[in-house]
Design an enzyme around this catalytic site. Structure first.
Site, PDB file in Angstrom:
ATOM      1  CE  LYS A 102      -4.790   0.930   0.761  1.00  0.00           C
ATOM      2  NZ  LYS A 102      -5.077   0.153  -0.240  1.00  0.00           N
TER       3      LYS A 102
HETATM    4  P1  NAD Z   1     -12.760   8.110  -3.055  1.00  0.00           P
HETATM    5  O1  NAD Z   1     -12.047   9.131  -2.195  1.00  0.00           O
HETATM    6  O2  NAD Z   1     -13.616   7.981  -4.458  1.00  0.00           O
HETATM    7  O3  NAD Z   1     -14.184   8.593  -1.422  1.00  0.00           O
HETATM    8  C1  NAD Z   1     -14.530   8.862  -0.445  1.00  0.00           C
HETATM    9  C2  NAD Z   1     -16.055   8.753   0.128  1.00  0.00           C
HETATM   10  O4  NAD Z   1     -15.741   9.269   1.240  1.00  0.00           O
HETATM   11  C3  NAD Z   1     -16.079  10.862  -0.336  1.00  0.00           C
HETATM   12  O5  NAD Z   1     -17.266  10.151  -0.898  1.00  0.00           O
HETATM   13  C4  NAD Z   1     -15.627  11.535   0.365  1.00  0.00           C
HETATM   14  O6  NAD Z   1     -16.196  12.749   0.118  1.00  0.00           O
HETATM   15  C5  NAD Z   1     -16.189  10.623   1.768  1.00  0.00           C
HETATM   16  N1  NAD Z   1     -15.230  11.052   3.033  1.00  0.00           N
HETATM   17  C6  NAD Z   1     -14.313  11.500   3.095  1.00  0.00           C
HETATM   18  N2  NAD Z   1     -14.349  11.288   4.544  1.00  0.00           N
HETATM   19  C7  NAD Z   1     -15.586  11.660   5.133  1.00  0.00           C
HETATM   20  C8  NAD Z   1     -16.171  11.459   6.683  1.00  0.00           C
HETATM   21  N3  NAD Z   1     -14.514  11.533   7.421  1.00  0.00           N
HETATM   22  N4  NAD Z   1     -17.402  11.232   7.035  1.00  0.00           N
HETATM   23  C9  NAD Z   1     -17.987  10.504   5.650  1.00  0.00           C
HETATM   24  N5  NAD Z   1     -17.268  10.897   4.687  1.00  0.00           N
HETATM   25  C10 NAD Z   1     -15.996  10.798   4.022  1.00  0.00           C
HETATM   26  O7  NAD Z   1     -12.471   6.972  -2.244  1.00  0.00           O
HETATM   27  P2  NAD Z   1     -12.567   4.955  -2.603  1.00  0.00           P
HETATM   28  O8  NAD Z   1     -11.975   4.788  -3.674  1.00  0.00           O
HETATM   29  O9  NAD Z   1     -14.093   5.424  -2.927  1.00  0.00           O
HETATM   30  O10 NAD Z   1     -12.336   4.479  -1.171  1.00  0.00           O
HETATM   31  C11 NAD Z   1     -13.291   4.461   0.062  1.00  0.00           C
HETATM   32  C12 NAD Z   1     -13.014   3.340   0.496  1.00  0.00           C
HETATM   33  O11 NAD Z   1     -12.558   1.993   0.239  1.00  0.00           O
HETATM   34  C13 NAD Z   1     -11.282   3.748   1.432  1.00  0.00           C
HETATM   35  O12 NAD Z   1     -11.407   2.875   2.403  1.00  0.00           O
HETATM   36  C14 NAD Z   1     -10.204   2.946   0.833  1.00  0.00           C
HETATM   37  O13 NAD Z   1      -9.307   2.272   1.015  1.00  0.00           O
HETATM   38  C15 NAD Z   1     -11.641   1.626   0.255  1.00  0.00           C
HETATM   39  N6  NAD Z   1     -11.389   1.150  -1.181  1.00  0.00           N
HETATM   40  C16 NAD Z   1     -11.837   1.479  -2.645  1.00  0.00           C
HETATM   41  C17 NAD Z   1     -10.931   0.830  -3.354  1.00  0.00           C
HETATM   42  C18 NAD Z   1     -10.980   1.151  -4.690  1.00  0.00           C
HETATM   43  O14 NAD Z   1     -11.389   0.138  -5.159  1.00  0.00           O
HETATM   44  N7  NAD Z   1     -11.647   2.396  -4.728  1.00  0.00           N
HETATM   45  C19 NAD Z   1     -10.741  -0.604  -3.686  1.00  0.00           C
HETATM   46  C20 NAD Z   1     -10.625  -1.624  -1.835  1.00  0.00           C
HETATM   47  C21 NAD Z   1     -11.304  -0.739  -1.021  1.00  0.00           C
END
Ligand code: NAD
Length: 410
Positions: A102
């Site tokens: 990561k």
């Molecule tokens: P992203 O940046 O696209 O979206 C994050 C979202 O969370 C946004 O809508 C943001 O406004 C919101 N957010 C941020 N702080 C917040 C808070 N304090 N309260 C409520 N909402 C809040 O990120 P993503 O890629 O959607 O990732 C989200 C989660 O999923 C993370 O934990 C990431 O590790 C996990 N994840 C992502 C992927 C991927 O393919 N993108 C894969 C596996 C896991």
């Protein structure tokens, strides 16, 4: 509790069940390499911003290491360490031939222009290009990063090493990206929600869902579940949460967010509540899809959902996890629930290495196949051990990584 401590405790619970000896625990828990670099970036106003970036490579016994890159102000070495270990276990649970890694940069991407983000990304690659690559460690998107950033990573990495789009995944489809990668994590959450509900004899139309986070993962999960007739009653982002007991029209909310700079701020068709209130809503399914550590001993008693799908990485801390487990809440753990993203990243890597492109249908079918198989194995293992789905998933992962480590020779 530190994020890496939480991941370690989940690991230890499963390691206890399978009587893993202490020396092997130590070996499997420690990261192989941790890199911290200084990333000096020239801002648009000419000032120099000095940021800190990390890449942690946890384990490569099952294949090249794989894991996302996060841009967020809370990023630190401990968080990246924990997320790298989660990637090892996740890749093992869905049985794709990768180890875990990561990366992250401590920065608020919303405060940077696209040009600043590009300079930051290229500078970070300058610092770590010799430890990443298609056969060593392959980055991908995570919080705060997107397909365009992956394109910059590829372009910068290739300046040193020559053409090889398999050096990073989650790229735009016009740039050797896979069809269906962007939707994959959220879609995977949806597919697994179906499997779990089926096992529990529940019907989507009678299932109310609250989703925290409306970014890549949250939007695609919401879209999939809405189209599958689940009733998504609450969504949220960093600006707050939006609740409509009769169900939110997700297509409308998505349009609103796209027209307002990917923000739900001021969404008019639902009541505004806080993110904390969203977690405690009276719903059947809760999907944390934003930050880690959002369900803790402090708010666990407010949780009313009896199914939690961990779309985010590490949203529930170990104490809250055991309270919920004792209460009979069914938790689909992050190392399975959000594995759709890395699975389609794996498909992208395979296509890049073969110079052969799959269509969307094939990607979706293969994703369904991988996740279904992993879900069935975890379900069976949980029944065999009378354990939670999380412990069962860790048992499978530990067994696979342990075996690969032993086969390779220490
Ligand atoms: P992203 O940046 O696209 O979206 C994050 C979202 O969370 C946004 O809508 C943001 O406004 C919101 N957010 C941020 N702080 C917040 C808070 N304090 N309260 C409520 N909402 C809040 O990120 P993503 O890629 O959607 O990732 C989200 C989660 O999923 C993370 O934990 C990431 O590790 C996990 N994840 C992502 C992927 C991927 O393919 N993108 C894969 C596996 C896991």
């Amino acid at each position: 509790m530190k994020a890496s401590e939480a991941t370690r405790l989940f690991f230890e619970n499963a390691a206890d069940k399978v009587d893993l000896d202490d020396s092997m625990r130590k070996l499997l828990l420690a990261a192989e390499r941790e890199v911290q670099v200084q990333v000096a970036v020239e801002m648009d106003n000419g000032e120099i911003e000095t940021l800190v970036g990390y890449r942690v490579q946890h384990d490569d016994s099952r294949g090249p290491m794989k894991g996302g890159l996060r841009y967020h102000p809370d990023v630190d070495l401990d968080e990246v360490r924990s997320l790298a270990a989660l990637m090892t276990w996740k890749n093992a649970v869905v049985n794709i031939p990768y180890g875990g890694a990561k990366g992250g940069v401590c920065v608020d991407p919303n405060k940077l222009s696209r040009k600043e983000l590009e300079r930051l990304t290229r500078k970070f690659v300058d610092q770590i290009h010799d430890i990443i690559g298609p056969h060593t460690d392959i980055p991908a998107p995570d919080m705060g990063t997107d397909h365009e950033i992956m394109s910059w990573i590829r372009n910068q990495w290739e300046k040193y090493h020559g053409f090889n789009p398999a050096c990073v995944t989650g790229k735009p489809v016009e740039h050797y990206g896979a069809e269906g990668r962007e939707e994959a994590t959220g879609r995977g959450v949806g597919i697994l929600a179906f499997k779990l509900l089926g096992r529990l004899g529940r019907k989507p139309a009678e299932t109310r869902v609250a989703i925290q986070g409306f970014g890549n993962v949250g939007t695609h999960a919401a879209k999939f579940l809405h189209e599958a007739e689940f009733k998504v009653v609450a969504i949220s982002d960093v600006t707050g949460a939006y609740y409509r007991p009769d169900g939110i029209d997700i297509a409308k909310a998505l349009r609103f967010s796209n027209e307002h700079g990917r923000s739900l701020n001021g969404y008019p068709e639902a009541d505004r509540i806080s993110n904390e209130e969203l977690l405690g809503l009276d719903v059947e399914v809760l999907i944390p899809a934003a930050l880690g550590g959002v369900i803790t001993s402090e708010n666990v008693d407010q949780i009313k959902a009896d199914i939690i799908l961990e779309a985010a990485n590490g949203p529930i801390n170990p104490h809250a996890d055991s309270v919920l487990h004792e209460r009979g809440v069914m938790i689909l753990p992050d190392i399975l629930a959000n594995a759709g993203g890395v699975t389609v990243s794996y498909f992208e890597w395979v296509q890049n290495l073969q110079y052969y492109k799959w269509d969307l249908n094939r990607v979706r079918q293969e994703l369904d196949h991988v996740l279904t198989q992993a879900f069935e194995q975890v379900w069976q293992e949980a029944n065999d051990w009378q354990a939670s789905l999380r412990t069962a998933a860790y048992i499978i992962a530990i067994r696979r990584v342990h075996r690969a480590t032993v086969l390779a020779g220490i």
